[in-house]
Design a protein around this motif. Structure first.
Motif, PDB file in Angstrom:
ATOM      1  N   LEU A 343       0.280  -1.172  -0.410  1.00  0.00           N
ATOM      2  CA  LEU A 343      -0.093   0.081  -0.326  1.00  0.00           C
ATOM      3  C   LEU A 343       0.845   1.210   0.075  1.00  0.00           C
ATOM      4  O   LEU A 343       0.677   1.785  -0.785  1.00  0.00           O
ATOM      5  N   VAL A 344       1.574   1.340   1.452  1.00  0.00           N
ATOM      6  CA  VAL A 344       2.749   2.667   0.994  1.00  0.00           C
ATOM      7  C   VAL A 344       3.338   2.383  -0.690  1.00  0.00           C
ATOM      8  O   VAL A 344       3.741   4.094  -1.101  1.00  0.00           O
ATOM      9  N   GLY A 345       3.501   1.681  -1.097  1.00  0.00           N
ATOM     10  CA  GLY A 345       4.339   1.604  -2.588  1.00  0.00           C
ATOM     11  C   GLY A 345       3.101   2.535  -3.569  1.00  0.00           C
ATOM     12  O   GLY A 345       3.210   3.058  -4.948  1.00  0.00           O
ATOM     13  N   LYS A 346       1.959   1.937  -3.391  1.00  0.00           N
ATOM     14  CA  LYS A 346       0.780   2.337  -4.137  1.00  0.00           C
ATOM     15  C   LYS A 346       0.896   4.034  -4.344  1.00  0.00           C
ATOM     16  O   LYS A 346       0.378   4.822  -4.678  1.00  0.00           O
ATOM     17  N   ILE A 347       0.543   4.754  -2.962  1.00  0.00           N
ATOM     18  CA  ILE A 347       0.411   5.754  -2.305  1.00  0.00           C
ATOM     19  C   ILE A 347       1.709   6.917  -2.476  1.00  0.00           C
ATOM     20  O   ILE A 347       2.129   7.464  -3.456  1.00  0.00           O
ATOM     21  N   LEU A 348       2.897   6.296  -3.192  1.00  0.00           N
ATOM     22  CA  LEU A 348       3.797   6.837  -3.425  1.00  0.00           C
ATOM     23  C   LEU A 348       4.152   6.954  -5.117  1.00  0.00           C
ATOM     24  O   LEU A 348       4.339   7.890  -5.490  1.00  0.00           O
ATOM     25  N   ALA A 349       3.371   6.073  -5.750  1.00  0.00           N
ATOM     26  CA  ALA A 349       3.299   5.534  -6.841  1.00  0.00           C
ATOM     27  C   ALA A 349       2.364   6.791  -7.576  1.00  0.00           C
ATOM     28  O   ALA A 349       2.633   7.483  -8.458  1.00  0.00           O
ATOM     29  N   ASP A 350       1.080   7.234  -6.217  1.00  0.00           N
ATOM     30  CA  ASP A 350      -0.173   8.545  -6.044  1.00  0.00           C
ATOM     31  C   ASP A 350       0.791   9.182  -6.888  1.00  0.00           C
ATOM     32  O   ASP A 350       0.880  10.556  -7.110  1.00  0.00           O
ATOM     33  N   LEU A 351       1.657   9.533  -5.532  1.00  0.00           N
ATOM     34  CA  LEU A 351       2.386  10.768  -5.390  1.00  0.00           C
ATOM     35  C   LEU A 351       2.736  11.348  -6.405  1.00  0.00           C
ATOM     36  O   LEU A 351       2.896  13.325  -6.716  1.00  0.00           O
ATOM     37  N   ALA A 352       3.804  10.304  -6.681  1.00  0.00           N
ATOM     38  CA  ALA A 352       4.835  10.784  -7.894  1.00  0.00           C
ATOM     39  C   ALA A 352       4.269  11.160  -9.159  1.00  0.00           C
ATOM     40  O   ALA A 352       4.717  11.909 -10.147  1.00  0.00           O
ATOM     41  N   ALA A 353       3.192  10.304  -9.330  1.00  0.00           N
ATOM     42  CA  ALA A 353       2.559  10.136 -10.331  1.00  0.00           C
ATOM     43  C   ALA A 353       1.631  11.805 -10.529  1.00  0.00           C
ATOM     44  O   ALA A 353       1.278  12.664 -12.133  1.00  0.00           O
ATOM     45  N   ASP A 354       0.964  11.360  -9.565  1.00  0.00           N
ATOM     46  CA  ASP A 354      -0.487  12.291  -9.693  1.00  0.00           C
ATOM     47  C   ASP A 354       0.017  13.990  -8.256  1.00  0.00           C
ATOM     48  O   ASP A 354      -0.942  14.878  -8.732  1.00  0.00           O
TER      49      ASP A 354
END
Ligand SMILES: Cc1cc2nc3c(=O)[nH]c(=O)nc-3n(C[C@H](O)[C@H](O)[C@H](O)COP(=O)(O)OP(=O)(O)OC[C@H]3O[C@@H](n4cnc5c(N)ncnc54)[C@H](O)[C@@H]3O)c2cc1C
Length: 373
Positions: A343-354
């Motif tokens: 989930l942290v990976g998803k959150i980081l991906a969201d923050l980095a991409a969006d």
């Protein structure tokens, strides 16, 4: 000089998950890891980590539940089972506030929780024997994650979707003074549009400019093999934890029944950590196992050294670097981060991409310590 859209530094639990979730969204990304992938020198090696939804704070309950479908998705892609729901049994002497707080939090959230008597525990799990006045709580939304395999699977699936991995490349310095961060590494310089830094116990060094109040501690885990293994296997035994001693254990998975102490060990640093196993701790843990599982005939198999990276309140550090929003930080997982890593990976991906995420991570802001100071 190489250029990448998004770079992830540190491919342990959090970095491998971030690379996977970026690749899953079709965002081109690269990962840099100082050691060989799957190494045993950080915080995320071995066979098992506890997954549990029980927490005294509702935010962690919600985040743990949000991680379940992501783990199930990864599990469905893997050749080997990554996650097993065995249930988790906590127990303590009467009056222990930690177990009471966890029970109260779960009841307030209306999450199903059982409170079996020691006799009911023994009926369900014949290997376990607890004193008659023991306070317990049990959740079936818990079990174990094969930590080493989870990381390898995140990376394998990331590569399948186009991510690049640079292993055995050490990042010596990160310059975030310009919009596009610059990395000086053992393999030359890299520039990127967005940077995710997830260095585990190397955080005090790599994120020195942030001056986060992190304490790296040495933790050790030990495996013991019961004489007859079947009654101690996942399914016949849950994950279990003693809230008085802070000792906890796993069913016989991998080399045996694993046990460790969640109390913080001696302070250390990742390049100097003494990996000599502590015989006193090993003996204490074996004695504890023999008390709650009399007759198992445990014999010692092996132990391992690992590190926690602790914040003062054991809350995580996740979010944008205060002086450059193109830099995201994931650190301070304080000995309980693995279950959340996908989930942290998803959150980081969201923050980095969006630049934003739907998950409530304000509590983890890297600048919260400045505010407190
Ligand atoms: C004994 C033990 C038991 C635990 N039990 C549980 C549990 O039951 N449940 C749970 O949820 N959590 C548990 N945890 C905590 C959990 O394992 C950690 O919170 C989590 O694995 C931390 O992941 P990370 O990505 O921050 O660090 P790591 O996985 O260590 O990853 C950091 C990576 O960054 C790399 N790196 C660092 N600096 C550089 C650099 N300069 N250049 C390139 N690469 C770099 C490192 O080599 C490393 O691979 C436990 C931890 C330990 C030690």
């Amino acid at each position: 000089m190489r250029h990448a859209k998004i770079l992830v530094v540190g491919l342990g639990a959090m970095g491998s998950a971030a690379l996977y979730h970026l690749a899953r969204r079709g965002v081109p990304a690269g990962g840099i890891e100082q050691f060989q992938i799957g190494h045993a020198l950080g915080s995320s090696h071995g066979f098992s980590r506890i997954f549990r939804n029980i927490y005294p704070h509702p935010l962690y309950v919600e985040l743990a539940e949000a991680a379940i479908p992501l783990w199930q998705e990864l599990d469905s892609l893997a050749a080997e089972k990554l996650m097993q729901f065995t249930g988790l049994l906590y127990f303590a002497r009467p009056g222990n506030r930690d177990i009471e707080r966890s029970i109260e939090a779960m009841e307030a959230l209306r999450r199903p929780i059982e409170r079996p008597t020691p006799r009911e525990v023994a009926d369900r799990y014949p290997a376990l024997r607890l004193p008659q006045d023991t306070v317990t709580c049990f959740t079936d939304q818990a079990g174990l994650l094969n930590v080493g395999r989870c990381i390898l699977e995140h990376l394998k699936q990331a590569q399948r979707r186009g991510a690049t991995i640079h292993e055995q490349v050490r990042v010596h310095r990160v310059d975030i003074s310009k919009d596009t961060p610059l990395l000086e590494t053992s393999a030359g310089r890299f520039r990127c549009d967005r940077l995710i830094i997830s260095p585990g116990p190397w955080a005090p060094e790599l994120l020195e400019d942030l001056a986060l109040p992190l304490r790296v501690t040495r933790q050790q885990e030990f495996y013991f093999r019961p004489k007859h293994r079947a009654p101690y296997k996942p399914g016949r035994l849950p994950v279990f934890g003693d809230m008085d001693t802070k000792y906890y254990g796993f069913p016989d998975y991998g080399p045996g029944v694993k046990t460790a102490d969640d109390s913080l060990g001696i302070e250390t640093s990742p390049d100097q950590v003494d990996r000599q196993l502590e015989p006193g701790k090993r003996d204490d843990l074996q004695e504890w196992l023999e008390t709650i599982m009399p007759g198992a005939g445990f014999s010692y198999v092996k132990g391992a050294t690992c590190m926690y990276t602790n914040t003062p309140d054991r809350d995580f550090v996740i979010g944008a670097h205060p002086s450059n929003p193109n830099v995201l930080v994931a650190a301070g997982f304080s000995g309980h981060g693995f279950k959340f890593s996908t989930l942290v990976g998803k959150i980081l991906a969201d923050l980095a991409a969006d630049g934003t995420t739907d998950f409530p991570v304000d509590r983890f802001r890297p600048d919260r310590f400045e505010k407190a100071a």
